[in-house]
Scaffold this active site. Structure first.
Site: not given
Length: 335
Positions: A31, A52, A111
């Site tokens: 996404q 990272r 979400h």
């Protein structure tokens, strides 16, 4: 009686509420990549924030972004979009977002899990809203590039500015979602329906139903390869028909024998006992018991999840499927 959903379309929505704002997309997975690219292509100011300098960092650079460490991306942002896994979000929020929150900032989710179950509890002086595409990231990107869009759900949890829904819809438009339609919902409704759907049909239910049919055919002495095609492979074709034409369209496309068998046997397999268990699963989600269980499982290193993945990898149906992939791929039309 069910209420009629409010659906917003492209002509009703403007990007103006986000113009001039700096947007930090946290995460560059399925996404995250789709959102960052679509938002940028829609003319918005996007920075990618990552934990990272790994593969995602390299991919973001290859796509023309200049990624920053999460904390640095948040410090310069007006809008922070969480597109890292559900179970990681609260740690990212606590360590990198919360210390850098300023009044009037926006927290955006794809979400509602972390907000609905209060794993993240933002201060009152920020906007909190959700834009949830109803499709995987690569499809969100593919539809956008081709001039279409995946439908989205939009919801507001906290409206400090008084313009939270306008901004949610602006993001929906920038993703291409309003080309199809943006359906207004709540964090509670999106979260609970998403979890219930995943567990009872999309991941859990359909997988177990396919496995049960496949294993039964094999136990009765039929060849695994033939059983695989009938119980697993053909499901995609049936679902594609339903997606394109609805149940009636699918039924019109199959034989009368298939229709009669489906009408008379389907309700014996998916019976009142099955419906009762679906309701029980839904109540576990609604009560918060599933969330508690999943949070505890994740905290223990996800042993149940790892065992399930190992069993799936070693299963007969997976082995047969890998053997048959060459046949399946060979028959696909060339684009």
């Amino acid at each position: 009686m069910s209420r009629i959903a409010k659906i917003y379309v492209d002509s009703e929505v403007r990007l103006d509420p986000l113009k001039g704002k700096k947007i930090a997309v946290l995460g560059y997975g399925s996404q995250g990549r789709a959102w960052a690219l679509n938002l940028r292509d829609s003319g918005l100011d996007v920075t990618v924030g990552l934990e990272r300098e790994g593969k995602s960092w390299q991919q973001a650079q290859a796509d023309g972004f200049h990624p920053k460490k999460t904390e640095d991306a948040v410090k310069g942002a007006d809008v922070v979009i969480f597109l890292v896994p559900d179970m990681v979000q609260r740690f990212i929020y606590r360590e990198h977002v919360q210390p850098n929150l300023k009044p009037g900032m926006d927290l955006v989710f794809a979400h509602g899990f972390n907000i609905h179950y209060r794993l993240i509890e933002p201060p009152q002086n920020v906007d909190v809203y959700m834009v949830a595409p109803k499709g995987p990231g690569p499809i969100v990107r593919d539809f956008f590039v081709k001039g279409g869009g995946v439908p989205v759900l939009v919801a507001v949890h906290q409206n400090y500015s008084g313009r939270a829904m306008e901004k949610a819809l602006a993001i929906a438009k920038a993703l291409g979602g309003t080309r199809a339609g943006a359906i207004e919902t709540t964090f509670k409704e999106e979260t609970e329906t998403d979890l219930v759907g995943e567990q009872t049909i999309l991941v859990g239910g359909v997988m177990e139903l396919m496995k049960a049919a496949f294993e039964t055919l094999v136990e009765l002495g039929y060849q695994p390869e033939v059983a695989y095609f009938e119980a697993i492979n053909e499901l995609k074709m049936i679902v594609d028909l339903i997606y394109e034409k609805g149940f009636t369209g699918m039924l019109n496309a199959v034989s009368d024998t298939a229709k009669y068998g489906g009408f008379t046997v389907g309700k014996r397999v998916i019976n009142e006992e099955t419906r009762k268990r679906i309701r029980e699963a839904a109540e576990r989600v609604r009560s918060g018991k599933f969330a508690e269980e999943w949070i505890e499982e994740y905290g223990r290193g996800s042993p149940t999840l790892k065992k399930g993945m190992e069993e799936a990898e070693k299963s007969l149906e997976e082995q047969v499927g890998r053997r048959l992939k060459e046949i399946i791929e060979r028959g696909k039309p060339k684009s």
